[in-house]
Structure formats: C-alpha cells, structure tokens
Design an enzyme around this catalytic site. Structure first.
Site, PDB file in Angstrom:
ATOM      1  CB  ALA A 258      57.925  30.919  50.537  1.00  0.00           C
TER       2      ALA A 258
ATOM      3  CG  ASN B  20      56.703  28.910  58.200  1.00  0.00           C
ATOM      4  OD1 ASN B  20      55.595  28.598  58.633  1.00  0.00           O
ATOM      5  ND2 ASN B  20      57.035  30.157  57.960  1.00  0.00           N
ATOM      6  CG  ASP B  21      57.923  28.489  53.177  1.00  0.00           C
ATOM      7  OD1 ASP B  21      57.270  29.330  53.812  1.00  0.00           O
ATOM      8  OD2 ASP B  21      59.073  28.679  52.765  1.00  0.00           O
ATOM      9  CB  VAL B  22      56.448  21.901  53.509  1.00  0.00           C
ATOM     10  CG1 VAL B  22      57.594  22.158  52.561  1.00  0.00           C
ATOM     11  CG2 VAL B  22      56.932  21.627  54.911  1.00  0.00           C
ATOM     12  CB  VAL B  23      52.986  22.829  57.574  1.00  0.00           C
ATOM     13  CG1 VAL B  23      53.828  21.570  57.621  1.00  0.00           C
ATOM     14  CG2 VAL B  23      53.687  23.957  58.310  1.00  0.00           C
TER      15      VAL B  23
END
Lengths: 113, 456
Positions: free
Chosen positions: B423, B382-385
């Site tokens: 995050a 989720n966070d990395v995109v």
C-alpha cells in the site's frame, strides 16, 4: 409479450440469480470465484465463432480469428487455472489430520510392555 | 435456430448458474468449475453442427492456438502470480467481445433497431476499457510498472474528456452505425481503460480486477443481445452481476468504497503514501535472540504475508511451527482476508504449501487472542497489521479491518528491508519498543531461526 421484453426479463432474472448465488461466499474462495466467473465470460468465444463463420472479407476474417484466439485463451485458460487453484483446496481437504477412532466399541486393553 | 439448439443452450445456461453456485462453497467448487467448463465446450461446439459456417478450418486452428496458449499459461503460472493471470484472461475476453461487436457493426445500417446499436456501442467501449484496464493492472501486479498510484496533473481532465468522448461517440455510433466511428470508439475505450486504472494503488488493484471482470461480463451479455444468443446473455449477466457483487464484498472487507478506490487518488494525493524507506531508528536483532524469544513463549501467532510466498518459505515456516509446537507452545497462523495480492489469495498459497488446515485461523476468530500472545511472528506481511488502518484517516488503508498484532507482548517482523508494503505506507508498529526486526530474505531468516531454535 414483445421480444424485447422477453430479453429484458431474462436479463433481470439473471442479475438476481447472479447476486443471489454468490451472496454468501467466504473470502477464502474469492480468488477462485473471481477466476471461475472470468472463465465463464470466455463464452464470448461462441459469439466470435458465429460472427467469424459469416464473414466474407479477408480483413474481417482476420479480426474474427483474433477474437477467437483471445476468447479461447480467456475461456480455456480461465477454467484450467481455476481448477488448479481448487485442486489445492481439495488436496488439503483430502488429507485430514490422522485421527484414530476406536475401531470397536470396546477397544482391546493396551498391553504394557 | 432449431428447437434442439435452443434447448441445449438452455441447458448450458443452467450449467453456468450451477458452476457459479458450486464455486461459492469449498466442497462443491471443483465440480462446479468442471460443470461450467463442460457447458462452455458444448455451447461452442453447437454452432459448428447446426450452422453452415465458412472458414471452419481457420476457426478450428484459431481455437486450438488460443486453447494452447491458455492451457500453457494456466499451467505455468505460479500461485503468487494468480491475480495478474486472472487480469490477463479477463482483458483478452473483453478485447474479444469488443472485436465481435465491431464485426457486427459492419453489417448494421439504417434499418438496424436502435437498441441493437446501443448494445453494440456499449460492448465496443466497455470491452476496450476492460482490455486496456486489465493490461495496466497486469503491468502493476507483475511490477512492469510502479504499483503505486500514477497521477499526473492533467489526469482528471484527460479522464473526463475520454469519458465524454466515449459517451458522445457512442451516441454517434447509434445514429450512424459506421464502422470507422466504431473503431474510434474502441480507441477511446482503450484510453479510458488506461486512465481509469493508472491512479489506483497496488493494494486496491485486485478490486479493480474484479470490477473489470464484471465489465467484461456485461459486454458479453450485451453482445449476446446483439447476436440473439440467450446463452451469452445469461452467462454474461451472471458474471456481470456476480462480479459487481464480489467487488462490493471485497471493498467492504477492506473498509473502502469502490468510488474511493477508483478516484481517491484524483482527489488530492492522500492515497499516495510514502514510497521511501524511513531512516528512523528501529530495534533489530539476530536469529539467535529471536529464537530464544520464540522458544520460551507459550503462545505464538504467525502472520504470513505475500513476502513469505514470494520467498517460497512456506515449508521452512511450517517446520519452525512444528518445532515450536513440539516444545509445547500453542501456535496458530492468523490469516487476514486480503493477505496476499487478492482476497483469499493467502489461503490458496498456504494450501499449496500444505500447511495443516486446522492451524489456520481467520481474522475475526483470532483477533481476541493477540492480547494474551507472547510473540507474534510477522513474516512478509505489512499492510494487514498496520495500526494506521485504525488511527490515521489519511492512510490509504484507513478503515480496513486489521490483525491486532499491536496488542501482543512482543512482535517480531521478518523483513527484507524497511521499504513500505504494497500500500506504500510506513508501519508505526515497526518503531514500537516491543518490536524486533529480523532483516533478510524470509526463507533464509526462517532457516536460521529454525536451526537456532533446534539448537536450544
């Protein structure tokens, strides 16, 4: 050169060696590197042994033995867990895709069946 | 100390340098680690040989117990839990250093050189910080407590008080050299460690682990100075320097400063993010529809995340990718450098699942490809995109380089629920009209997708 300066020299040089040695590491290896560095500071076990081996009171002995147990967990566990992670990289590296290079410069013509 | 002992220790110090050097490259890493382990064993054996130590049987038993616990822990831990294991090992190392310094303090008095006392006080307080701080990072990663930043109104004041108390007590220890003061100093150090890590958000915890690792290294170095042991000084300093450097590297990879990671939450809650699931409308569909999308795509990129590893779905994913490849699509895995719970963690996890090396693409190499990509399959990431890293300055991940998934023609998210990622922030991409969500456990969803693609 006084003894203090000798220690300072070793310290400063070690700082440079430490930063220099890992300055180009790729993010792929950050986790094993962190774990490996972690294991190395488990060498405090050596300090714990020296101090505990010179204790004379029972409370101090108990504290020393606790320090030894903790340090041994850090050191032994750290090296083993790092090795486990690195083994996986090795396994993948050890099994490359099956490429079939021609064994002789002029490969035998394929028989059409 | 006999000359031969000093020479052996010199050899051990060299081996530790070689160990770190080895760990910086994949080909030499395993050998490097073994060299380091061998040197550590030799270094610990030496005092039993040249010193007349008391309590040898008890000490050997303690080493056996510690080694046993370490080996069992290291063998049993799952690869997904590696970050908390590293935190735990680091914490006990810091605790051991603090205890050693306390034992040394016992023998110190008026005649002790001031610098020895400074180093002792440093070891006690920083070792305790490392121990307590690592315990909190462990609790966060193991989800024994919330992984979100914990901030309460008096926290900055309490932290400042503990910090000042630590400094003041250290000065007193240097002046007085009393064991009682040392014990109080250790307790303040423990409180300081807890207060330092509580406000750090889950996604930033790995960086704190690395920082605490560096702290422990420095305490070991200071302990080496007190004990007159060169090998401790060199090994500790190496780890301290390397750990500090690694911390900065990782912080840079996430586009954050270390100060912002540690104290960002104290400055006004901007890194708190949203903990709640949103009820805004999203487009979700069944495995059959997604299968059609995937099966007729020419270019597919898979973005694996921690959710994939937790669901143990790597093998199913690999099978699905193989089927797509067999149908003629070009498929790659895009690996974000901080995917997982720690930088490089995803590489370890996929290595465990034996995903072929050549299908893995690093972020910088693949980011240009997303524009020409028909479908991006995001599995448990989720966070990395999250485009908020580019667009929302108040987001905790702002400035972190991300995978440019939002530029692809279609995006499919495999998610368990609408709960935000590690995050703690919502991902706008989920509400984009080009995005389809497939709800469910990653392993289950992938198995259904696989069956549906095969049936086409």
């Amino acid at each position: 050169m006084s003894e203090g300066v000798v220690w300072l020299t070793i310290f400063v040089l070690s700082v440079f060696v430490g930063t220099e040695v890992i300055s180009k590491v790729s993010s792929t290896l950050h986790t094993p590197l962190m774990s490996g560095a972690n294991a190395i500071h488990g060498i405090i076990l050596l300090g714990a042994v020296i101090v505990t081996g010179a204790t004379d009171s029972t409370p101090a002995l108990v504290v020393g033995l606790v320090a030894i147990v903790l340090a041994a967990i850090n050191m032994v566990g750290g090296f083993v867990v790092t090795d486990r992670m690195l083994q996986m990289f090795g396994r993948r590296r050890g099994a490359p895709p099956p490429v079939a290079p021609p064994k002789s410069p002029s490969p035998a013509p394929r028989s059409d069946r | 100390m006999p000359t031969w002992v000093q020479l052996v220790y010199l050899g051990c110090a060299v081996c530790f340098v070689l160990a770190l050097k080895g760990l910086s490259g994949p080909r030499t890493a395993r050998l490097g680690n073994l060299v380091g382990a061998g040197a550590a064993v030799v270094a610990v054996t030496v005092p039993f040989v040249y010193l007349e130590l008391d309590h040898v049987p008890q000490m050997l038993a303690a080493i056996a117990v510690g080694s046993g616990v370490g080996v069992v822990g290291a063998r049993r831990v799952q690869m997904t839990q590696m970050p908390q294991m590293v935190a735990l090992f680091n914490g006990v190392g810091g605790g051991a250093a603090a205890l050693v310094a306390l034992l040394e303090l016992q023998h110190m008095g008026a005649g002790t050189p001031a610098f020895d006392l400074v180093a002792t006080a440093f070891t006690i307080v920083v070792g305790s910080v490392s121990f307590a701080g690592s315990a909190v990072t462990f609790a966060k990663l193991q989800e024994l407590m919330t992984s979100r930043p914990v901030v309460f109104p008096g926290l900055p004041v309490a932290f400042a008080a503990a910090l000042l108390g630590g400094v003041g007590l250290s000065v007193l220890v240097v002046l007085e050299a009393s064991l009682a003061l040392g014990v109080v100093l250790a307790l303040v150090g423990l409180a300081l460690g807890v207060l330092l890590v509580l406000p750090v958000g889950g996604a930033d915890v790995p960086i704190v682990i690395s920082l605490l690792n560096a702290f422990t290294g420095l305490t070991v170095a200071a302990g080496g100075y007190v004990l007159g042991s060169v090998v401790l000084l060199v090994a500790g300093t190496l780890v301290g320097a390397a750990g500090t450097f690694l911390t900065l590297l990782m912080a840079r990879a996430m586009g954050r400063s270390v100060a912002n990671i540690l104290f960002g939450a104290l400055r006004g809650g901007s890194t708190l993010g949203a903990g709640e699931a949103s009820d805004r409308p999203v487009r979700s569909s069944g495995p059959e529809d997604v299968a059609i999308l995937l099966a007729y795509a020419d270019r597919v990129i898979v973005v694996p995340g921690y959710g994939l590893a937790v669901a143990q779905a790597q093998h199913t994913l690999r099978e699905l990718v193989e089927v797509l490849l067999a149908r003629g699509a070009k498929v790659d895995y895009a690996i974000h450098p901080v995917a997982g719970r720690m930088p490089g963690h995803m590489n370890v996890l996929l290595a465990e699942a034996q995903v072929p090396y050549e299908q893995l693409a690093e972020m910088d190499d693949i980011n240009g490809d997303f524009k020409q990509t028909d479908v991006v399959l995001v599995v448990g990431a989720n966070d990395v995109v999250n485009p908020a890293a580019r667009s929302t300055p108040s987001a905790p991940i702002y400035g972190m380089p991300i995978l440019d998934v939002d530029q692809a023609r279609q995006v499919v998210f495999l998610k368990r629920s609408m709960r935000p990622g590690f995050a703690g922030i919502e991902n706008e991409l989920l509400f984009d009209p080009r995005t389809t969500l497939l709800f469910g456990d990653a392993k289950d969803s992938l198995a259904k997708l696989l069956a549906a693609v095969k049936a086409l």
